[in-house]
Motif scaffolding. Structure first.
Motif, PDB file in Angstrom:
ATOM      1  N   GLU A 119      35.658  19.668  -4.023  1.00 15.40           N
ATOM      2  CA  GLU A 119      35.253  18.268  -3.973  1.00 15.40           C
ATOM      3  C   GLU A 119      34.874  17.684  -5.335  1.00 15.40           C
ATOM      4  OE1 GLU A 119      32.063  16.117  -1.297  1.00 15.40           O
ATOM      5  OE2 GLU A 119      33.435  17.397  -0.149  1.00 15.40           O
ATOM      6  N   ALA A 120      34.141  18.445  -6.137  1.00 12.95           N
ATOM      7  CA  ALA A 120      33.687  17.951  -7.439  1.00 12.95           C
ATOM      8  C   ALA A 120      34.828  17.813  -8.441  1.00 12.95           C
ATOM      9  CB  ALA A 120      32.619  18.882  -8.006  1.00 12.95           C
ATOM     10  N   SER A 121      35.965  18.429  -8.167  1.00 16.56           N
ATOM     11  CA  SER A 121      37.092  18.407  -9.108  1.00 16.56           C
ATOM     12  C   SER A 121      38.251  17.534  -8.651  1.00 16.56           C
ATOM     13  CB  SER A 121      37.605  19.836  -9.324  1.00 16.56           C
ATOM     14  OG  SER A 121      36.590  20.632  -9.871  1.00 16.56           O
ATOM     15  N   LEU A 122      38.085  16.840  -7.519  1.00 20.43           N
ATOM     16  CA  LEU A 122      39.137  15.968  -7.001  1.00 20.43           C
ATOM     17  C   LEU A 122      38.742  14.515  -7.203  1.00 20.43           C
ATOM     18  CD1 LEU A 122      39.893  17.789  -3.629  1.00 20.43           C
ATOM     19  CD2 LEU A 122      41.253  17.874  -5.731  1.00 20.43           C
ATOM     20  N   GLY A 123      39.634  13.759  -7.813  1.00 19.24           N
ATOM     21  CA  GLY A 123      39.392  12.335  -7.969  1.00 19.24           C
ATOM     22  C   GLY A 123      39.790  11.609  -6.699  1.00 19.24           C
ATOM     23  N   PRO A 124      39.158  10.476  -6.394  1.00 15.44           N
ATOM     24  CA  PRO A 124      39.517   9.727  -5.193  1.00 15.44           C
ATOM     25  C   PRO A 124      40.811   8.940  -5.395  1.00 15.44           C
ATOM     26  CG  PRO A 124      37.830   8.559  -6.395  1.00 15.44           C
ATOM     27  CD  PRO A 124      38.054   9.862  -7.126  1.00 15.44           C
ATOM     28  N   TYR A 125      41.573   8.794  -4.330  1.00 18.68           N
ATOM     29  CA  TYR A 125      42.750   7.939  -4.387  1.00 18.68           C
ATOM     30  C   TYR A 125      42.286   6.522  -4.738  1.00 18.68           C
ATOM     31  CZ  TYR A 125      46.962   5.450  -3.174  1.00 18.68           C
ATOM     32  OH  TYR A 125      48.070   4.645  -3.248  1.00 18.68           O
ATOM     33  N   PRO A 126      43.003   5.818  -5.605  1.00 23.37           N
ATOM     34  CA  PRO A 126      42.590   4.464  -6.021  1.00 23.37           C
ATOM     35  C   PRO A 126      42.835   3.421  -4.922  1.00 23.37           C
ATOM     36  CG  PRO A 126      44.664   5.046  -7.050  1.00 23.37           C
ATOM     37  CD  PRO A 126      44.206   6.265  -6.315  1.00 23.37           C
ATOM     38  N   VAL A 127      41.869   3.293  -4.026  1.00 25.05           N
ATOM     39  CA  VAL A 127      41.991   2.405  -2.869  1.00 25.05           C
ATOM     40  C   VAL A 127      42.322   0.977  -3.278  1.00 25.05           C
ATOM     41  CG1 VAL A 127      40.783   1.493  -0.849  1.00 25.05           C
ATOM     42  CG2 VAL A 127      40.396   3.841  -1.559  1.00 25.05           C
ATOM     43  N   ALA A 128      41.753   0.514  -4.378  1.00 27.84           N
ATOM     44  CA  ALA A 128      41.986  -0.870  -4.829  1.00 27.84           C
ATOM     45  C   ALA A 128      43.458  -1.133  -5.160  1.00 27.84           C
ATOM     46  CB  ALA A 128      41.111  -1.170  -6.045  1.00 27.84           C
ATOM     47  N   GLU A 129      44.203  -0.083  -5.480  1.00 25.84           N
ATOM     48  CA  GLU A 129      45.615  -0.225  -5.848  1.00 25.84           C
ATOM     49  C   GLU A 129      46.551  -0.076  -4.642  1.00 25.84           C
ATOM     50  OE1 GLU A 129      46.379  -0.614  -9.178  1.00 25.84           O
ATOM     51  OE2 GLU A 129      44.298  -0.427  -9.778  1.00 25.84           O
ATOM     52  N   TYR A 130      46.000   0.303  -3.490  1.00 24.36           N
ATOM     53  CA  TYR A 130      46.844   0.662  -2.350  1.00 24.36           C
ATOM     54  C   TYR A 130      47.702  -0.492  -1.837  1.00 24.36           C
ATOM     55  CZ  TYR A 130      48.383   2.739   2.007  1.00 24.36           C
ATOM     56  OH  TYR A 130      49.150   3.215   3.031  1.00 24.36           O
ATOM     57  N   SER A 131      47.148  -1.686  -1.761  1.00 28.17           N
ATOM     58  CA  SER A 131      47.943  -2.807  -1.241  1.00 28.17           C
ATOM     59  C   SER A 131      49.128  -3.107  -2.157  1.00 28.17           C
ATOM     60  CB  SER A 131      47.088  -4.050  -1.015  1.00 28.17           C
ATOM     61  OG  SER A 131      46.549  -4.508  -2.232  1.00 28.17           O
ATOM     62  N   LEU A 132      48.938  -3.003  -3.467  1.00 31.28           N
ATOM     63  CA  LEU A 132      50.050  -3.197  -4.412  1.00 31.28           C
ATOM     64  C   LEU A 132      51.098  -2.115  -4.203  1.00 31.28           C
ATOM     65  CD1 LEU A 132      51.465  -4.511  -6.815  1.00 31.28           C
ATOM     66  CD2 LEU A 132      49.995  -3.131  -8.321  1.00 31.28           C
ATOM     67  N   TRP A 133      50.651  -0.853  -4.058  1.00 30.79           N
ATOM     68  CA  TRP A 133      51.603   0.238  -3.846  1.00 30.79           C
ATOM     69  C   TRP A 133      52.395   0.039  -2.553  1.00 30.79           C
ATOM     70  CZ3 TRP A 133      54.593   3.227  -6.169  1.00 30.79           C
ATOM     71  CH2 TRP A 133      55.248   4.249  -5.500  1.00 30.79           C
ATOM     72  N   CYS A 134      51.736  -0.428  -1.495  1.00 25.70           N
ATOM     73  CA  CYS A 134      52.438  -0.682  -0.227  1.00 25.70           C
ATOM     74  C   CYS A 134      53.532  -1.719  -0.420  1.00 25.70           C
ATOM     75  CB  CYS A 134      51.462  -1.155   0.849  1.00 25.70           C
ATOM     76  SG  CYS A 134      50.448   0.177   1.505  1.00 25.70           S
ATOM     77  N   LYS A 135      53.229  -2.768  -1.156  1.00 25.81           N
ATOM     78  CA  LYS A 135      54.242  -3.812  -1.416  1.00 25.81           C
ATOM     79  C   LYS A 135      55.402  -3.262  -2.218  1.00 25.81           C
ATOM     80  CE  LYS A 135      50.849  -7.493  -1.312  1.00 25.81           C
ATOM     81  NZ  LYS A 135      50.015  -8.378  -2.119  1.00 25.81           N
ATOM     82  N   LEU A 136      55.109  -2.477  -3.264  1.00 26.01           N
ATOM     83  CA  LEU A 136      56.161  -1.930  -4.112  1.00 26.01           C
ATOM     84  C   LEU A 136      56.985  -0.872  -3.380  1.00 26.01           C
ATOM     85  CD1 LEU A 136      54.208  -1.533  -7.451  1.00 26.01           C
ATOM     86  CD2 LEU A 136      56.011  -3.186  -6.954  1.00 26.01           C
TER      87      LEU A 136
END
Length: 140
Positions: A119-136
């Motif tokens: 857990e301490a070595s895993l970065g979180p998925y960038p949720v704020a970027e998810y809607s852009l990624w879905c569109k692309l």
């Protein structure tokens, strides 16, 4: 898959993990979808990755070229399933990420992820970027 409007941070926490093992050189760049980071010594991957197609990309650090100017960026698409665990090993010889295929090792890491060992070595998925990624990624 949840629609973009339903997608919350709590929803993301129940998703998959993409791990990178071995010693990617400190200062290398690693990214998923539209986001990229310069990694440090503790980096082991990305947690809470939503299901679907994602693009993993990276550039290996070179001590004499801190800006990565002229260095090759490598990347590939992965299909992430709900609750999945994708593990890649850094191959120092070819400077590429290769999938871990040993079933016993995969199971060992899966148990470690479930226990929270990384857990301490895993970065979180960038949720704020998810809607852009879905569109692309709609065009893939």
């Amino acid at each position: 898959m949840a629609s973009v409007t339903e997608f919350t941070e709590d929803h993301v926490k129940k998703r998959s993990v993409i791990m990178v093992l071995g010693s990617m050189p400190r200062g290398s760049e690693f990214g998923i979808d539209c986001k990229i980071w310069k990694i440090g010594d503790k980096f082991k991957g990305i947690a809470a990755v939503p299901p679907g197609i994602h693009y993993l990309h990276y550039t290996a650090a070179d001590a004499g070229n801190a800006c990565h100017i002229g260095q090759l960026r490598m990347g590939f698409f992965v299909n992430v399933e709900v609750g999945g665990l994708l593990i890649y090993i850094w191959d120092t010889k070819s400077e590429t990420l290769v999938p871990l295929e040993d079933r016993a090792e995969l199971e060992r890491y899966r148990r470690g992820v479930l226990r929270g060992a990384f857990e301490a070595s895993l970065g979180p998925y960038p949720v704020a970027e998810y809607s852009l990624w879905c569109k692309l990624s709609n065009y893939i």
